[in-house]
Design a protein around this motif. Structure first.
Motif, PDB file in Angstrom:
ATOM      1  N   SER A 122     -55.551 -12.519 -16.857  1.00 40.76           N
ATOM      2  CA  SER A 122     -54.724 -11.451 -17.423  1.00 40.76           C
ATOM      3  C   SER A 122     -54.972 -10.074 -16.833  1.00 40.76           C
ATOM      4  O   SER A 122     -54.105  -9.200 -16.891  1.00 40.76           O
ATOM      5  N   GLY A 123     -56.187  -9.853 -16.281  1.00 42.96           N
ATOM      6  CA  GLY A 123     -56.528  -8.527 -15.767  1.00 42.96           C
ATOM      7  C   GLY A 123     -56.877  -7.533 -16.851  1.00 42.96           C
ATOM      8  O   GLY A 123     -56.942  -6.329 -16.599  1.00 42.96           O
ATOM      9  N   LEU A 124     -57.130  -7.986 -18.074  1.00 48.44           N
ATOM     10  CA  LEU A 124     -57.476  -7.069 -19.161  1.00 48.44           C
ATOM     11  C   LEU A 124     -58.814  -6.389 -18.894  1.00 48.44           C
ATOM     12  O   LEU A 124     -59.731  -6.988 -18.339  1.00 48.44           O
ATOM     13  N   ARG A 150     -48.388  -3.165 -11.637  1.00 48.98           N
ATOM     14  CA  ARG A 150     -48.814  -1.932 -12.294  1.00 48.98           C
ATOM     15  C   ARG A 150     -48.657  -2.044 -13.814  1.00 48.98           C
ATOM     16  O   ARG A 150     -49.529  -1.619 -14.571  1.00 48.98           O
ATOM     17  N   GLN A 151     -47.560  -2.626 -14.252  1.00 48.76           N
ATOM     18  CA  GLN A 151     -47.351  -2.783 -15.687  1.00 48.76           C
ATOM     19  C   GLN A 151     -48.298  -3.817 -16.280  1.00 48.76           C
ATOM     20  O   GLN A 151     -48.867  -3.607 -17.363  1.00 48.76           O
ATOM     21  N   GLN A 152     -48.497  -4.929 -15.595  1.00 46.42           N
ATOM     22  CA  GLN A 152     -49.402  -5.968 -16.085  1.00 46.42           C
ATOM     23  C   GLN A 152     -50.837  -5.451 -16.206  1.00 46.42           C
ATOM     24  O   GLN A 152     -51.549  -5.757 -17.167  1.00 46.42           O
ATOM     25  N   MET A 153     -51.249  -4.637 -15.225  1.00 47.34           N
ATOM     26  CA  MET A 153     -52.618  -4.128 -15.200  1.00 47.34           C
ATOM     27  C   MET A 153     -52.817  -2.926 -16.119  1.00 47.34           C
ATOM     28  O   MET A 153     -53.947  -2.584 -16.476  1.00 47.34           O
ATOM     29  N   VAL A 170     -46.278 -10.537  -5.814  1.00 47.15           N
ATOM     30  CA  VAL A 170     -45.675 -10.042  -7.048  1.00 47.15           C
ATOM     31  C   VAL A 170     -45.295  -8.581  -6.834  1.00 47.15           C
ATOM     32  O   VAL A 170     -45.997  -7.833  -6.153  1.00 47.15           O
ATOM     33  N   SER A 171     -44.180  -8.152  -7.400  1.00 42.22           N
ATOM     34  CA  SER A 171     -43.701  -6.778  -7.246  1.00 42.22           C
ATOM     35  C   SER A 171     -44.771  -5.780  -7.666  1.00 42.22           C
ATOM     36  O   SER A 171     -45.396  -5.942  -8.724  1.00 42.22           O
ATOM     37  N   PRO A 172     -45.006  -4.734  -6.856  1.00 42.44           N
ATOM     38  CA  PRO A 172     -45.998  -3.708  -7.233  1.00 42.44           C
ATOM     39  C   PRO A 172     -45.726  -3.095  -8.606  1.00 42.44           C
ATOM     40  O   PRO A 172     -46.664  -2.785  -9.343  1.00 42.44           O
ATOM     41  N   ALA A 173     -44.447  -2.924  -8.954  1.00 38.21           N
ATOM     42  CA  ALA A 173     -44.109  -2.359 -10.256  1.00 38.21           C
ATOM     43  C   ALA A 173     -44.546  -3.297 -11.388  1.00 38.21           C
ATOM     44  O   ALA A 173     -45.038  -2.852 -12.432  1.00 38.21           O
ATOM     45  N   TYR A 201     -51.024   0.535 -23.036  1.00 39.27           N
ATOM     46  CA  TYR A 201     -50.312  -0.137 -24.132  1.00 39.27           C
ATOM     47  C   TYR A 201     -49.214  -0.992 -23.503  1.00 39.27           C
ATOM     48  O   TYR A 201     -48.217  -0.473 -22.996  1.00 39.27           O
ATOM     49  N   ARG A 202     -49.402  -2.307 -23.532  1.00 40.00           N
ATOM     50  CA  ARG A 202     -48.501  -3.173 -22.784  1.00 40.00           C
ATOM     51  C   ARG A 202     -48.521  -4.586 -23.342  1.00 40.00           C
ATOM     52  O   ARG A 202     -49.363  -4.929 -24.188  1.00 40.00           O
TER      53      ARG A 202
END
Length: 395
Positions: free
Chosen positions: A232-234, A357-360, A351-354, A275-276
């Protein structure tokens, strides 16, 4: 004969017959009708003791006021506020209102260990980039890294700006006299942070189950945590604050809306982007969701201590991660190595950089790019489908 302008005599300390000390300075005075200037002494006041007196900063301000009146001209008088005054305002007013406990804890460590011993009696008006550079080089000579020095100076800047009406900082870190070779080395080191690949994580998971120093409940908890972190990259704080109702097994998502700080308190996340909702739709994510489903037996915190509170990161490292990676011969690192490995895996998967960025939960694209770091040669070869001799592998 006109009065002499621009005098700035040194503030001196004198001792009386009874042993008491006082501040004084000497200056030149033009006397009407005489060619030679006269040397005069002005006593400013007693040195501060328990019974009263002046600090050096207060004496310096009085000296400047006297000279201004002597020269019959206006000068910008220095403030008598010292760095210790700014620290007091920071601790008693600014920090309780504006900072998290964990943020203040880090800053207070900088103050007690590095700033207060060296700067407490320094007048704020005399803090310049020149004096900061002198201090920085002394710290560097004592073994402090430039990264640590810059972090400490950020705290110093915040302390000074918090006590200033204009919120201005008397110096900029752009003026730090860091040699170019050291700047280059800092950039090189930033690319060499350890990251654990998915394959390494699976081996760590397996090795944790073989540990003989912890019970089965802890083995299951640590191995599940490492898998979730790598998939997950949490951040570690987000993992420790993860609750059962944050996980949507049907939608394969994990909601992040809280984090555990350095003091072990559950509170807000690091920044707005943190927050995601992390989508666990890839193969690694699905494996992690399966592990979570098998592990979770009750509501509340997913990874909890025996008392039901958040785990302590250092305990996780000492009991679980470090013994496992030592057995495997992997480079020693903390929980952030799983996060870095996740970021790299997504990038190499195109995977798209955008989306990354949101996942991370990164606040900027530059931070996402920074996380990739230096990719190991074997990973590059595998990505380019090359064998050990550099030849293309057969399809």
């Amino acid at each position: 004969m006109s009065r002499r302008k621009g005098q700035n005599p040194t503030l001196c300390i004198g001792t009386r017959n009874d042993g008491s000390q006082y501040f004084y300075f000497q200056y030149w005075l033009d006397v009407a009708g005489e060619d030679a200037r006269k040397r005069r002494r002005e006593i400013v006041g007693p040195i501060k003791t328990k019974s009263g007196g002046l600090t050096k900063t207060e004496a310096q301000a009085r000296k400047m006021k006297f000279l201004a009146e002597l020269n019959n001209r206006f000068v910008a008088l220095p403030t008598s506020k010292t760095f210790s005054d700014a620290v007091k305002h920071y601790r008693e007013v600014f920090a309780p209102r504006m900072l998290r406990d964990s943020t203040f804890s880090t800053a207070d460590g900088h103050l007690k260990n590095h700033l207060e011993p060296d700067w407490n009696d320094t007048a704020i008006d005399t803090i310049t980039i020149e004096s900061v550079n002198d201090w920085a080089w002394k710290k560097k000579g004592r073994g402090l890294s430039w990264v640590t020095i810059k972090n400490v100076l950020r705290t110093m800047q915040r302390v000074l700006s918090a006590s200033s009406k204009s919120k201005a900082v008397p110096f900029s870190q752009d003026g730090l006299a860091i040699p170019e070779r050291d700047k280059l080395q800092m950039k090189i080191n930033s690319r060499k942070h350890v990251s654990y690949s998915w394959e390494q994580t699976l081996r760590i998971e397996d090795q944790v189950q073989k540990l003989e120093t912890v019970g089965q409940a802890r083995k299951d908890m640590y191995s599940t945590m490492f898998i979730v972190a790598a998939a997950s990259g949490l951040r570690i704080g987000e993992l420790l604050a993860l609750c059962s109702d944050d996980i949507d097994f049907d939608g394969s998502t994990i909601r992040v809306d809280e984090s555990v700080d350095r003091l072990g308190q559950i509170g807000p996340c690091k920044n707005v982007a943190a927050y995601r909702t992390v989508v666990m739709a890839d193969t690694e994510g699905q494996y992690a969701m399966q592990k979570l489903k098998q592990f979770i037996k009750q509501d509340g915190l997913v990874f909890r201590s025996k008392r039901g509170g958040p785990l302590v990161e250092n305990t996780i490292l000492v009991q679980g991660l470090h013994p496992a990676i030592k057995k495997l011969g992997f480079s020693k690192a903390g929980m952030h190595a799983f996060r870095r490995g996740c970021n790299r895996r997504w990038e190499l998967s195109r995977v798209s950089p955008a989306v990354i960025r949101q996942q991370m939960g990164h606040a900027s694209a530059s931070m996402t790019a920074h996380y990739t770091g230096e990719i190991p040669v074997e990973v590059v070869k595998n990505f380019l489908q090359l064998d050990s001799n550099g030849a293309a592998k057969a399809a």
